[in-house]
Design an enzyme around this catalytic site. Structure first.
Site, mmCIF file in Angstrom:
data_model
loop_
_atom_site.group_PDB
_atom_site.id
_atom_site.type_symbol
_atom_site.label_atom_id
_atom_site.label_comp_id
_atom_site.label_asym_id
_atom_site.label_seq_id
_atom_site.Cartn_x
_atom_site.Cartn_y
_atom_site.Cartn_z
ATOM 1 N N ARG A 1 7.451 6.740 -5.402
ATOM 2 C CA ARG A 1 6.864 6.696 -4.050
ATOM 3 C C ARG A 1 5.520 5.990 -4.116
ATOM 4 N NH1 ARG A 1 2.826 10.186 -5.409
ATOM 5 N NH2 ARG A 1 3.475 11.899 -6.737
ATOM 6 N N GLY B 1 1.733 19.276 -11.176
ATOM 7 C CA GLY B 1 1.005 19.936 -12.263
ATOM 8 C C GLY B 1 1.495 21.345 -12.564
ATOM 9 N N LYS C 1 -5.234 15.096 -10.046
ATOM 10 C CA LYS C 1 -6.189 13.992 -10.135
ATOM 11 C C LYS C 1 -7.339 14.171 -9.145
ATOM 12 C CE LYS C 1 -2.232 11.203 -11.335
ATOM 13 N NZ LYS C 1 -1.142 10.378 -10.784
ATOM 14 N N HIS D 1 -4.723 9.704 -19.205
ATOM 15 C CA HIS D 1 -3.580 9.499 -18.300
ATOM 16 C C HIS D 1 -3.696 8.074 -17.762
ATOM 17 C CE1 HIS D 1 -0.823 10.794 -14.877
ATOM 18 N NE2 HIS D 1 -1.241 9.603 -14.525
HETATM 19 P P1 ADP Z 1 3.578 16.615 -12.766
HETATM 20 O O1 ADP Z 1 4.881 16.009 -12.361
HETATM 21 O O2 ADP Z 1 3.509 18.072 -12.468
HETATM 22 O O3 ADP Z 1 2.395 15.826 -12.308
HETATM 23 P P2 ADP Z 1 3.350 15.387 -15.433
HETATM 24 O O4 ADP Z 1 4.484 15.359 -16.384
HETATM 25 O O5 ADP Z 1 2.994 14.101 -14.741
HETATM 26 O O6 ADP Z 1 3.581 16.566 -14.371
HETATM 27 O O7 ADP Z 1 2.048 15.900 -16.162
HETATM 28 C C1 ADP Z 1 0.854 16.193 -15.457
HETATM 29 C C2 ADP Z 1 -0.320 16.271 -16.414
HETATM 30 O O8 ADP Z 1 -0.054 17.276 -17.436
HETATM 31 C C3 ADP Z 1 -0.579 14.988 -17.202
HETATM 32 O O9 ADP Z 1 -1.368 14.055 -16.484
HETATM 33 C C4 ADP Z 1 -1.301 15.567 -18.392
HETATM 34 O O10 ADP Z 1 -2.620 15.910 -18.022
HETATM 35 C C5 ADP Z 1 -0.567 16.865 -18.683
HETATM 36 N N1 ADP Z 1 0.555 16.677 -19.646
HETATM 37 C C6 ADP Z 1 1.862 16.473 -19.358
HETATM 38 N N2 ADP Z 1 2.617 16.299 -20.491
HETATM 39 C C7 ADP Z 1 1.755 16.417 -21.536
HETATM 40 C C8 ADP Z 1 1.880 16.318 -22.984
HETATM 41 N N3 ADP Z 1 3.044 16.072 -23.581
HETATM 42 N N4 ADP Z 1 0.765 16.479 -23.729
HETATM 43 C C9 ADP Z 1 -0.448 16.703 -23.142
HETATM 44 N N5 ADP Z 1 -0.639 16.824 -21.808
HETATM 45 C C10 ADP Z 1 0.427 16.663 -21.005
#
Ligand code: ADP
Length: 463
Positions: free
Chosen positions: A305, A179, A251, A222
């Site tokens: 993973r 995050g 989460k 998500h």
């Molecule tokens: P990490 O690898 O840090 O977990 P993610 O790319 O999975 O990063 O994104 C984590 C969270 O950030 C997502 O579950 C969502 O809540 C928010 N997020 C990421 N990309 C976007 C986007 N393009 N638009 C809106 N929210 C986003």
């Protein structure tokens, strides 16, 4: 899983002892799966975890370094040495720590051991969010609008990219995770400052200044797809999960399946994930994460993973994901076909954290009293017990409370009961917060977006 002559013939990488390169509840979970498969286990610990209960139930237990994770659970040489000393033939990395470290996967294989996970090159491709996006676009997986290349330095080109995508946009670090390394840009005059700040953050936190830009979706959910693949060209998806209940992009509660998404909408996405796995030669378990808005799916990243929330999929699919993961690492052919995968009922998982329920600050100390719920459809994955000392060095997750029931409403009721029956004293936990969340009307309705929890917390604070 039945052992057939076909399976034995296909099994190429035999091992009988697994070193579990992790700690806490996931160390317990993996150890159990190994034992059920007739495998011996090697538990490791840092000095802070010397009293860990999974130490005494493992076949060997080795302390590999001081309390700081950098000197123990992230110390690749120490882990490889422990594997050699204890005679392990494979290493299970769990989640976090070294689980998505391509160099470690490579070092494990070079040491003549099996890494229970994908190949180093799959981890490297998916670990860089830009190359992951490129691979997914090539495999026909729908992605968030925005280029599959790193942002250039030239300010006017960056401005043009943002205009083409349309504000609001989000700047993300290619190497980001947990995050962190993300910044939303609502309008043009904030663009360059946001890029400079995120670049600096990315350089410091992830060792690479590489950034990319995509559309910021304002009300998405998500949704993620669990996959498992063997080394023989077979890949399956095991259904979907909703992990929209997040605080600071982390989460808090997960569920399977995601509510209100018709099978004919999710089916093609699941099959696209399977195709992508086959195209990149993926092996092991993995999760494709998507944002879902107005009926459309947008890929954001792949986790290469086992995930914290895997139990909700185990409850609905009936597949023991950890055992299946170990068996494909042994070279076995998956003994399921896509047609065998039927997800039934509804499952929730609450992450019980040692933290203040109001401020969310970590809370360390001794658990003086512990009562865990039991009953039909209730599962608790934990490593703690009364007298256990929660140390301040690691993640605050102390238990996962998982329920399963025929319908979402019944699963919510079951979780309320389970939370009511959970007592942890001596340290603060987020249980009061989880109890309140499971009384919330909008959450009970389902289909809340990724911002819902933060807004709910704000309203509660104001009240
Ligand atoms: P990490 O690898 O840090 O977990 P993610 O790319 O999975 O990063 O994104 C984590 C969270 O950030 C997502 O579950 C969502 O809540 C928010 N997020 C990421 N990309 C976007 C986007 N393009 N638009 C809106 N929210 C986003």
């Amino acid at each position: 899983m039945p052992e057939t002559s076909e399976h034995s013939a296909a099994a190429g990488h035999r091992f009988d002892t697994v070193l579990i390169a992790n700690r806490g509840e996931i160390a317990v979970r993996i150890q159990r799966a190994c034992r059920e498969l007739g495998l011996k286990t090697v538990a490791i610990c840092s000095e802070a975890d010397r009293e860990a209960p999974y130490g005494s139930t493992a076949d060997s237990f080795l302390c590999i370094g001081p309390s700081s994770a950098a000197k123990s659970y992230l110390n690749q040489d120490a882990i490889l040495l422990a594997a050699r000393l204890a005679g392990a033939g494979a290493i299970h990395p769990g989640y976090g720590f070294l689980s998505e470290n391509a160099a470690f996967a490579d070092a494990v294989e070079k040491a003549g051991l099996i890494f229970i996970g994908p190949t180093a090159s799959s981890i490297a491709i998916m670990g860089d969010k830009i190359s992951a996006k490129r691979a997914m676009m090539a495999a026909g997986v729908p992605c968030v609008p925005g280029p599959d290349t790193a942002l250039p330095d030239d300010p006017s080109t960056i401005e043009r990219i943002a205009l083409e995508i349309g504000y609001p946009v989000i700047i993300k670090a290619a190497g980001g995770g947990g995050g962190r390394g993300m910044r939303v840009v609502p309008k043009a005059d904030l663009l360059h400052e946001a890029i400079a700040l995120t670049r600096e953050e990315a350089r410091k936190a992830f060792g690479s200044p590489s950034l990319y830009m995509e559309k910021f979706l304002e009300h998405p959910r998500h949704i993620e797809i669990q996959v498992i693949c063997d080394d023989h060209g077979n890949a399956l998806w095991l259904g979907h999960r909703d992990c929209s209940m997040q605080r600071r992009h982390q989460k808090v509660v997960e569920e399977a399946p995601a509510a209100g998404i018709a099978p004919d909408i999710i089916q093609p996405v699941g099959m696209a994930c399977v195709q992508a796995c086959l195209q990149i030669g993926y092996r092991g378990v993995g999760t494709f994460e998507f944002l879902y808005e107005d009926g459309a799916f947008y890929f954001i990243e792949m986790n290469t993973r086992l995930q914290v929330e895997h139990p909700v999929t185990e409850m609905t699919s009936g597949v023991d994901i950890v055992q299946a993961q170990i068996r494909v690492a042994q070279g076995h052919v998956l003994d399921l076909n896509q047609g065998d995968v039927t997800c039934e009922g509804h499952s929730f998982e609450c992450r019980i954290n040692a933290e203040d329920p109001e401020t969310f600050l970590p809370s360390a100390g001794v658990v003086t009293h512990l009562a865990l719920p039991t009953g039909p459809g209730i599962r608790v994955d934990t490593h703690i017990h009364a007298g256990y000392k929660v140390s301040p060095y690691y993640d605050s997750l102390i238990a996962k409370l998982i329920v399963h029931a025929p319908t979402r409403a019944e699963a919510m009721t079951r979780m309320r009961e389970a939370l009511a029956g959970t007592e942890v004293e001596g340290i603060s936990t987020n249980i009061p917060f989880l109890r309140a969340l499971f009384e919330d009307g909008a959450f009970a309705q389902g289909e809340t977006d990724i911002h819902y929890l933060e807004q709910w917390l704000k309203l509660r604070r104001a009240a």
